[in-house]
Design a protein around this motif. Structure first.
Motif, PDB file in Angstrom:
ATOM      1  N   GLY A 298      45.300  43.121  15.752  1.00  0.00           N
ATOM      2  CA  GLY A 298      46.614  42.409  15.670  1.00  0.00           C
ATOM      3  C   GLY A 298      47.674  43.560  14.908  1.00  0.00           C
ATOM      4  O   GLY A 298      48.800  42.619  14.440  1.00  0.00           O
ATOM      5  N   TYR A 299      47.300  44.602  14.676  1.00  0.00           N
ATOM      6  CA  TYR A 299      48.242  45.730  14.487  1.00  0.00           C
ATOM      7  C   TYR A 299      49.131  46.161  15.204  1.00  0.00           C
ATOM      8  O   TYR A 299      48.795  46.259  16.631  1.00  0.00           O
ATOM      9  N   SER A 300      50.298  46.616  15.168  1.00  0.00           N
ATOM     10  CA  SER A 300      51.259  46.930  15.950  1.00  0.00           C
ATOM     11  C   SER A 300      50.992  48.284  16.291  1.00  0.00           C
ATOM     12  O   SER A 300      51.487  48.787  17.297  1.00  0.00           O
ATOM     13  N   SER A 301      50.448  49.131  15.810  1.00  0.00           N
ATOM     14  CA  SER A 301      50.246  50.691  15.794  1.00  0.00           C
ATOM     15  C   SER A 301      48.936  50.987  15.336  1.00  0.00           C
ATOM     16  O   SER A 301      48.626  50.547  14.266  1.00  0.00           O
ATOM     17  N   PRO A 302      48.324  52.132  15.804  1.00  0.00           N
ATOM     18  CA  PRO A 302      47.097  52.602  14.992  1.00  0.00           C
ATOM     19  C   PRO A 302      47.521  53.374  13.533  1.00  0.00           C
ATOM     20  O   PRO A 302      46.395  52.934  12.854  1.00  0.00           O
ATOM     21  N   SER A 303      48.532  53.700  13.572  1.00  0.00           N
ATOM     22  CA  SER A 303      49.015  54.247  12.123  1.00  0.00           C
ATOM     23  C   SER A 303      49.135  53.176  10.925  1.00  0.00           C
ATOM     24  O   SER A 303      48.297  53.231   9.869  1.00  0.00           O
ATOM     25  N   ALA A 304      49.494  51.898  11.522  1.00  0.00           N
ATOM     26  CA  ALA A 304      49.622  50.822  10.560  1.00  0.00           C
ATOM     27  C   ALA A 304      48.264  50.499  10.298  1.00  0.00           C
ATOM     28  O   ALA A 304      47.897  49.855   8.997  1.00  0.00           O
ATOM     29  N   PHE A 305      47.379  50.339  11.409  1.00  0.00           N
ATOM     30  CA  PHE A 305      45.844  49.800  11.240  1.00  0.00           C
ATOM     31  C   PHE A 305      45.267  50.746  10.117  1.00  0.00           C
ATOM     32  O   PHE A 305      44.646  50.281   9.259  1.00  0.00           O
ATOM     33  N   SER A 306      45.405  52.218  10.391  1.00  0.00           N
ATOM     34  CA  SER A 306      44.703  53.042   9.444  1.00  0.00           C
ATOM     35  C   SER A 306      45.071  53.103   8.168  1.00  0.00           C
ATOM     36  O   SER A 306      44.242  53.214   7.135  1.00  0.00           O
ATOM     37  N   VAL A 307      46.437  52.783   7.801  1.00  0.00           N
ATOM     38  CA  VAL A 307      46.962  52.769   6.409  1.00  0.00           C
ATOM     39  C   VAL A 307      46.276  51.338   5.875  1.00  0.00           C
ATOM     40  O   VAL A 307      45.847  51.344   4.615  1.00  0.00           O
ATOM     41  N   ALA A 308      46.401  50.047   6.684  1.00  0.00           N
ATOM     42  CA  ALA A 308      45.798  49.021   5.774  1.00  0.00           C
ATOM     43  C   ALA A 308      44.447  49.036   5.834  1.00  0.00           C
ATOM     44  O   ALA A 308      43.709  48.861   4.796  1.00  0.00           O
ATOM     45  N   PHE A 309      43.639  49.762   6.677  1.00  0.00           N
ATOM     46  CA  PHE A 309      42.046  49.843   6.684  1.00  0.00           C
ATOM     47  C   PHE A 309      41.762  50.762   5.412  1.00  0.00           C
ATOM     48  O   PHE A 309      40.949  50.524   4.612  1.00  0.00           O
ATOM     49  N   LYS A 310      42.146  51.887   5.165  1.00  0.00           N
ATOM     50  CA  LYS A 310      42.119  52.742   4.162  1.00  0.00           C
ATOM     51  C   LYS A 310      42.428  52.104   2.783  1.00  0.00           C
ATOM     52  O   LYS A 310      41.628  52.240   1.852  1.00  0.00           O
ATOM     53  N   LYS A 311      43.551  51.298   2.520  1.00  0.00           N
ATOM     54  CA  LYS A 311      43.840  50.401   1.311  1.00  0.00           C
ATOM     55  C   LYS A 311      42.723  49.479   1.190  1.00  0.00           C
ATOM     56  O   LYS A 311      42.343  49.359   0.193  1.00  0.00           O
ATOM     57  N   GLU A 312      42.317  48.679   2.247  1.00  0.00           N
ATOM     58  CA  GLU A 312      41.364  47.598   1.953  1.00  0.00           C
ATOM     59  C   GLU A 312      39.815  48.299   1.941  1.00  0.00           C
ATOM     60  O   GLU A 312      39.039  47.503   1.144  1.00  0.00           O
ATOM     61  N   CYS A 313      39.445  49.160   2.634  1.00  0.00           N
ATOM     62  CA  CYS A 313      38.037  49.728   2.738  1.00  0.00           C
ATOM     63  C   CYS A 313      37.675  50.890   2.075  1.00  0.00           C
ATOM     64  O   CYS A 313      36.874  51.317   1.784  1.00  0.00           O
ATOM     65  N   GLY A 314      38.783  51.515   1.394  1.00  0.00           N
ATOM     66  CA  GLY A 314      38.572  52.823   0.584  1.00  0.00           C
ATOM     67  C   GLY A 314      38.376  54.244   1.540  1.00  0.00           C
ATOM     68  O   GLY A 314      38.325  55.239   0.827  1.00  0.00           O
ATOM     69  N   THR A 315      38.461  54.071   2.751  1.00  0.00           N
ATOM     70  CA  THR A 315      38.297  55.194   3.643  1.00  0.00           C
ATOM     71  C   THR A 315      38.908  55.034   4.994  1.00  0.00           C
ATOM     72  O   THR A 315      39.493  53.906   5.088  1.00  0.00           O
ATOM     73  N   SER A 316      39.136  55.898   5.626  1.00  0.00           N
ATOM     74  CA  SER A 316      39.957  55.938   6.902  1.00  0.00           C
ATOM     75  C   SER A 316      38.842  55.366   7.985  1.00  0.00           C
ATOM     76  O   SER A 316      37.544  55.276   7.877  1.00  0.00           O
ATOM     77  N   PRO A 317      39.346  54.664   9.261  1.00  0.00           N
ATOM     78  CA  PRO A 317      38.521  54.122  10.181  1.00  0.00           C
ATOM     79  C   PRO A 317      37.495  55.345  10.810  1.00  0.00           C
ATOM     80  O   PRO A 317      36.462  55.052  11.004  1.00  0.00           O
ATOM     81  N   ASN A 318      38.111  56.557  10.968  1.00  0.00           N
ATOM     82  CA  ASN A 318      37.192  57.537  11.361  1.00  0.00           C
ATOM     83  C   ASN A 318      36.284  57.918  10.632  1.00  0.00           C
ATOM     84  O   ASN A 318      34.942  58.026  11.074  1.00  0.00           O
ATOM     85  N   LYS A 319      36.314  58.096   9.503  1.00  0.00           N
ATOM     86  CA  LYS A 319      35.029  58.377   8.394  1.00  0.00           C
ATOM     87  C   LYS A 319      34.031  57.312   8.453  1.00  0.00           C
ATOM     88  O   LYS A 319      32.848  57.384   8.272  1.00  0.00           O
ATOM     89  N   MET A 320      34.836  55.992   8.408  1.00  0.00           N
ATOM     90  CA  MET A 320      33.786  54.876   8.372  1.00  0.00           C
ATOM     91  C   MET A 320      33.005  54.864   9.635  1.00  0.00           C
ATOM     92  O   MET A 320      31.860  54.509   9.561  1.00  0.00           O
ATOM     93  N   ARG A 321      33.331  55.138  10.807  1.00  0.00           N
ATOM     94  CA  ARG A 321      32.895  55.248  12.092  1.00  0.00           C
ATOM     95  C   ARG A 321      31.951  56.308  11.919  1.00  0.00           C
ATOM     96  O   ARG A 321      30.606  56.056  12.295  1.00  0.00           O
ATOM     97  N   ASN A 322      32.172  57.521  11.604  1.00  0.00           N
ATOM     98  CA  ASN A 322      31.402  58.564  11.482  1.00  0.00           C
ATOM     99  C   ASN A 322      29.995  58.256  10.518  1.00  0.00           C
ATOM    100  O   ASN A 322      29.088  58.715  10.986  1.00  0.00           O
ATOM    101  N   HIS A 323      30.261  57.685   9.318  1.00  0.00           N
ATOM    102  CA  HIS A 323      29.326  57.417   8.362  1.00  0.00           C
ATOM    103  C   HIS A 323      28.170  56.224   9.195  1.00  0.00           C
ATOM    104  O   HIS A 323      27.112  56.288   9.044  1.00  0.00           O
ATOM    105  N   SER A 324      28.863  55.272   9.890  1.00  0.00           N
ATOM    106  CA  SER A 324      28.033  54.241  10.469  1.00  0.00           C
ATOM    107  C   SER A 324      27.146  54.497  11.633  1.00  0.00           C
ATOM    108  O   SER A 324      25.989  54.076  11.959  1.00  0.00           O
ATOM    109  N   THR A 325      27.485  55.972  12.331  1.00  0.00           N
ATOM    110  CA  THR A 325      26.558  56.489  13.142  1.00  0.00           C
ATOM    111  C   THR A 325      25.746  57.560  12.824  1.00  0.00           C
ATOM    112  O   THR A 325      25.089  58.110  13.629  1.00  0.00           O
ATOM    113  N   GLU A 326      25.711  57.979  11.374  1.00  0.00           N
ATOM    114  CA  GLU A 326      24.963  58.957  10.923  1.00  0.00           C
ATOM    115  C   GLU A 326      23.338  58.558  11.055  1.00  0.00           C
ATOM    116  O   GLU A 326      23.249  57.420  10.786  1.00  0.00           O
TER     117      GLU A 326
END
Length: 326
Positions: A298-326
């Motif tokens: 539901g986000y209008s842009s990847p940058s808006a999503f990344s800002v909201a994700f980091k604020k809510e989850c404490g890390t960036s989407p890329n770092k979260m994905r990398n951590h999940s695949t380790e």
């Protein structure tokens, strides 16, 4: 759990199942129970429960000696209710509750037919927990009740399960370590969950410890629950207060004020958490790009999503994905 003479045979099967350590699955004419015994040491026990009753049923029992405080994460789709020493309690979906139940307490839990109940419970030794809480002045009454062997809940209305909590619980579920590394990992994850819980309490304590009684009517409460469920089951779209007000025929002021009163957070905060939980799922279990996930949540842009994700989850989407695949 204790036992009394007039328990039915089926109920006795349930209590015997819950009190033993070997079996993880029970099915009889009354219910189907599954327990995942994730971790256990002298300070912590982690169990995840999934159960389904074949008919509406009130489960009654008397507690036996307890040396643990329960940190329960409720993942049901519906509210669950119980009565402990004649005090009625409600447990909201996707909320956390911290409570202590002493020895010799009469408990009634009300289960509905064909509802799947799921909860992950962390049992923390009272001595360990009390030492941790002594530094937290504003919840001394909780510790005092424990000392006096009284049933008590830290936050009556519960604490919403955030995406950070959900991610940490996933780490606990999926830990493949053994021995000492597992001991340290589990303790670190439990302490982080407690940190997130007490951060929420610190930020919301004026609301959490308010004694003001609710002015909401039953019809309003039912409508707000409908809105809560609607948002929860539509993580791909953001809805404005005005849209929800029109769709559910409730005025905007009552919607905003009542939602926070009932669920402990504003509609925007709740919507963001639902979208982030969906994003976490996609990051972990799909091959979609960050850009695709942004639009899909539901986000209008990847940058808006990344800002909201980091604020809510404490890390960036890329770092979260990398951590999940380790």
């Amino acid at each position: 759990m204790g036992a009394v003479e007039n328990y039915s045979t089926l109920e006795k099967e349930i209590f015997n199942f819950l009190s033993q350590d070997k079996e993880n699955y029970l099915k009889n004419e009354l219910c189907e129970f599954h327990i995942d015994k994730i971790f256990s040491n002298s300070d912590f026990i982690i169990h995840e429960y999934k159960y389904l009753f074949s008919k509406d049923h009130t489960l009654k029992f008397v507690t036996t000696t307890s040396k643990y405080i329960e940190v329960a994460f409720i993942f049901n789709d519906q509210t669950i209710e119980d009565k402990i020493n004649d005090k009625k309690n409600t447990y909201l979906p996707n909320h956390n509750y911290i409570y202590y139940t002493p020895n010799g307490v009469d408990v009634e839990i009300y289960y509905k037919k064909d509802v799947t109940y799921r909860n992950l419970d962390i049992y923390v030794a009272t001595d360990y927990f009390n030492e941790f809480l002594q530094k937290t002045n504003y919840i001394k009454s909780f510790v005092t009740s424990i000392t006096k062997e009284k049933f008590t809940r830290l936050i009556e209305d519960g604490i919403p399960i955030s995406p950070q909590m959900l991610h940490t619980i996933s780490e606990i579920r999926e830990c493949n370590l053994t021995g000492i590394p597992k001991e340290y990992f589990m303790k670190s994850r439990i302490m982080y969950l407690l940190q997130l819980i007490f951060e929420w309490i610190e930020e919301n304590k004026s609301f959490s410890f308010s004694n003001n009684s609710s002015q909401l009517k039953n019809t309003d409460i039912n409508t707000l629950h409908d809105i809560h469920n609607f948002i929860e089951h539509n993580p791909k779209t953001y809805y404005t207060i005005e849209q929800l007000s029109d769709q559910f025929a409730i005025n905007e002021f009552k919607l905003k004020k009542g939602f926070k009163e009932l669920f402990g957070m504003g509609i925007f905060q709740f919507s963001t958490q639902i979208h982030m939980k969906y994003a976490l799922h996609l990051l972990k279990y799909s091959d979609l790009s960050i850009k695709e996930i942004a639009y899909k949540t539901g986000y209008s842009s990847p940058s808006a999503f990344s800002v909201a994700f980091k604020k809510e989850c404490g890390t960036s989407p890329n770092k979260m994905r990398n951590h999940s695949t380790e």
